[in-house]
Design an enzyme around this catalytic site. Structure first.
Site, short mmCIF file in Angstrom:
data_model
loop_
_atom_site.label_atom_id
_atom_site.label_comp_id
_atom_site.label_asym_id
_atom_site.label_seq_id
_atom_site.Cartn_x
_atom_site.Cartn_y
_atom_site.Cartn_z
N TYR A 1 -2.56 -7.39 4.12
CA TYR A 1 -1.45 -6.75 3.42
C TYR A 1 -1.60 -6.97 1.92
O TYR A 1 -1.70 -8.10 1.45
CB TYR A 1 -0.14 -7.36 3.95
CG TYR A 1 1.15 -6.76 3.45
CD1 TYR A 1 1.20 -5.66 2.60
CD2 TYR A 1 2.37 -7.29 3.85
CE1 TYR A 1 2.39 -5.12 2.16
CE2 TYR A 1 3.57 -6.76 3.43
CZ TYR A 1 3.58 -5.68 2.58
OH TYR A 1 4.77 -5.15 2.14
N CYS A 2 -1.66 -5.88 1.14
CA CYS A 2 -1.71 -5.94 -0.32
C CYS A 2 -2.93 -6.76 -0.77
O CYS A 2 -4.05 -6.44 -0.41
CB CYS A 2 -0.39 -6.50 -0.85
SG CYS A 2 -0.24 -6.41 -2.65
N LEU A 3 -2.74 -7.82 -1.55
CA LEU A 3 -3.86 -8.65 -1.96
C LEU A 3 -4.58 -9.24 -0.76
O LEU A 3 -5.80 -9.45 -0.81
CB LEU A 3 -3.38 -9.77 -2.89
CG LEU A 3 -2.95 -9.36 -4.30
CD1 LEU A 3 -2.38 -10.56 -5.04
CD2 LEU A 3 -4.10 -8.77 -5.08
N GLY B 1 -5.06 -7.67 1.92
CA GLY B 1 -5.93 -6.59 2.36
C GLY B 1 -7.19 -6.49 1.51
O GLY B 1 -8.28 -6.19 2.02
N PHE C 1 -2.73 -2.76 4.87
CA PHE C 1 -1.39 -2.32 4.48
C PHE C 1 -1.32 -2.26 2.96
O PHE C 1 -1.55 -3.26 2.28
CB PHE C 1 -0.32 -3.28 4.99
CG PHE C 1 -0.22 -3.39 6.49
CD1 PHE C 1 -0.65 -2.37 7.32
CD2 PHE C 1 0.32 -4.53 7.08
CE1 PHE C 1 -0.54 -2.47 8.70
CE2 PHE C 1 0.44 -4.64 8.45
CZ PHE C 1 0.00 -3.61 9.26
#
Length: 581
Positions: free
Chosen positions: A311-313, A315, A339
């Site tokens: 998720y985000c960083l 990811g 994500f």
């Protein structure tokens, strides 16, 4: 003599860093030098553009005449159509009282003025894209600050409420302001967060910590079904926030949703680093975080591939790890799910205004002094990106109207952030945002470059249409690099967080989803959006179905950990790292 010169050089550099950090504390992390240079560059080019000046003068006259005609018309006809409509995302003037004279003229004047400044700060010949974005951002911050909605006697809703309540709303607002000021001085979380407590009504999905190192705890969640999919799921969030955004309340916990549908779920819970962790870098997070978790799961559940989720960083880190694994012939990943994750940092939206050399240097000097970047500095920058909603409208609601915004689980999580080590965040800024090494194939791991195109397992990527942190067009650019057997892309309603915390049953949720298989031609982002059907509801069931389709069937639920292999459960979920302040 050489050692003395080196000493003096380091001392002088330290003096520069300390000065820069002191300035940053006074300005809230904004580089005054960068702001001055951006404004000077824009003004200098505008001053040498007589055609643009003439155009702006014409626009100013036309807007003044339009406003004058509107004022004369609506004084006699209160139902007169406005001469300009607010932008779709601007909700400041929705109250019906804004349509009455003279307030309708006031807000129309503001919108026309706002439009004129947009024209003035864009389309000036010779101004770079970054310079234009920075000046437009600065101008909007000033305009948002002085919006008539923020001025009590210009805002009809405040006037109406104050008269109706005899000023009681202002008294409540003063109490709210005093409480917020007190909490801010003491470093306490926002009012109402005490209602939500980790381990009591947040992050309560049952499980065990089955592995721990200096950087993370690995949680394994207790199965709730008679059989589970053969392939486990490993989830990791951004290390700048606590992991439990993926395990909020029971009704909107993505972890619980997966567990209840027959998936064995593992979760990385990151350490909240302190000054002693200043030298932890991205490679440490890859080795001690993602790879350590994959190694532990492979020991606990041998001969099983893993569905990895970032998720985000988190990811971005997963993408780096997956590319390294693919380069080195490690095929333990069954799939990769990302994500709101950018892999190309060419177009990062308005966050780009914080990515010029001056801003990055200032952030580095703040971190150099402390050894980390504090969560409050990060969240403050993100609030500025949507200041009209997150700062000024909130001020009006809570301080002028006296209506304290009810706290809910996602807001409580947002206030519970973590720090980021100096070295690691500097690498994120320099190597990814500024130099774009990952997308350009220049990101080095172990002395060799990695490439996203080496990842051949199926990829599931989720972007959010209103995301101001990871703009969906940039997330979509994964198509330009991916050589995966298939890339399924989902564009969901909502923003960076609400788009992911997207449980079934919530109204007004929708998403678009399409798969590009290996060898097929991929569409450009806007054509994809125009041609892909819209599905009402949450994307969670579609992802669950996708995970099941890419798994190899049901098996008996595993034990918690593997005591015979040294993975004795250490404590109950949510573990210990999540409580670190």
């Amino acid at each position: 003599m050489g050692d003395r010169a080196l000493y003096e050089s380091e001392w002088l550099e330290s003096a520069d860093r300390m000065t820069n950090a002191a300035i940053a504390h006074a300005t809230g992390g904004i580089s005054p030098t960068s702001v001055a240079m951006d404004l000077f560059g824009w003004m200098a080019h505008l001053a040498s553009s007589p055609g643009k000046q003439f155009e702006l003068g014409q626009k100013a006259v036309r807007k003044a005449l339009r406003l004058g005609r509107y004022a004369a018309t609506c004084a006699a006809d209160p139902g007169a159509a406005p001469c300009i409509e607010p932008l779709a995302q601007d909700h400041r003037f929705e109250h019906e009282a804004w349509q009455r004279f003279p307030y309708n003229v006031i807000y129309q004047a503001f919108l026309l003025d706002q439009q004129w400044w947009h024209n003035a700060t864009t389309g000036v010949r010779g101004v770079s894209k970054h310079n234009e974005e920075a000046v437009s951002f600065i101008t909007r911050q000033v305009l948002d600050m002085f919006s008539p909605s923020n001025i009590p006697f210009f805002n009809p809703e405040i006037v109406q409420t104050t008269l109706a309540e005899g000023g009681a709303n202002l008294l409540r607002g003063a109490q709210n302001f005093a409480e917020d000021l007190r909490r801010g001085i003491r470093g306490e979380p926002p009012a109402g967060t005490e209602t939500f407590q980790v381990g009591k009504n947040l992050a309560v999905t049952p499980g065990k910590v089955v592995y721990r190192n200096r950087l993370m705890e690995l949680i394994q969640y207790t199965p709730t079904t008679a059989s589970v999919q053969h392939e486990p799921v490993l989830m990791q969030s951004a290390w700048m926030m606590k992991y439990y955004i993926l395990d909020l309340s029971p009704h909107n916990s993505l972890v619980k949703y997966l567990v209840d549908r027959g998936h064995t779920v593992f979760m990385i819970s990151w350490l909240n680093p302190g000054p002693e962790d200043r030298d932890l870098g991205l490679e440490d997070y890859r080795k001690l975080g993602t790879m350590a978790a994959i190694d532990a799961i492979s020991d606990i559940l041998p001969d099983r591939k893993i569905h990895a989720v970032g998720y985000c960083l988190g990811g971005i880190l997963l993408t780096i790890a997956a590319a390294v694994m693919a380069r080195d012939g490690d095929d333990r990943l069954a799939s990769v799910t990302l994500f709101t994750t950018m892999t190309d940092f060419t177009e990062v939206g308005e966050i780009n205004v914080f990515m010029d050399a001056g801003e990055v240097t200032m952030l580095e000097d703040i971190m150099w002094q402390k050894g980390y970047l504090d969560h409050k500095q990060i969240s403050g920058g993100f609030q500025l990106l949507k200041s009209a909603d997150l700062i000024w409208s909130k001020m009006v609601r809570e301080y002028y109207l006296g209506n304290r915004e009810p706290m809910f689980d996602l807001m409580a999580w947002n206030a519970d952030g973590t720090r980021m080590p100096y070295r690691q965040h500097s690498e994120v800024l320099r190597r990814l945002y500024v130099d774009n090494e990952l997308f350009e194939g220049k990101y080095m791991v172990g002395g060799r470059a990695i490439s996203i195109s080496n990842i051949h397992c199926p990829i599931f990527a989720v972007a959010a249409v209103a995301d101001h942190v990871a703009p969906w067009h940039s997330v979509y650019k994964l198509h330009l690099q991916s050589d995966a057997t298939e890339l399924t892309f989902v564009l969901t309603s909502g923003g960076h967080n609400v788009g992911i915390v997207n449980e079934p049953g919530r109204p007004r949720r929708k998403f678009q989803m399409a798969t590009c298989k290996e060898g097929e031609r991929c569409l450009d982002a806007e054509t994809w959006k125009a041609q892909t059907p819209v599905t009402q509801g949450s994307w969670w069931p579609a992802w669950d179905q996708w995970l099941t389709q890419h798994s190899s069937g049901g098996v008996t639920p595993p034990l918690m950990g593997a005591p015979d292999k040294g993975y004795e459960p250490l404590c109950d979920a949510p573990g210990t790292y999540v409580y670190q302040k």
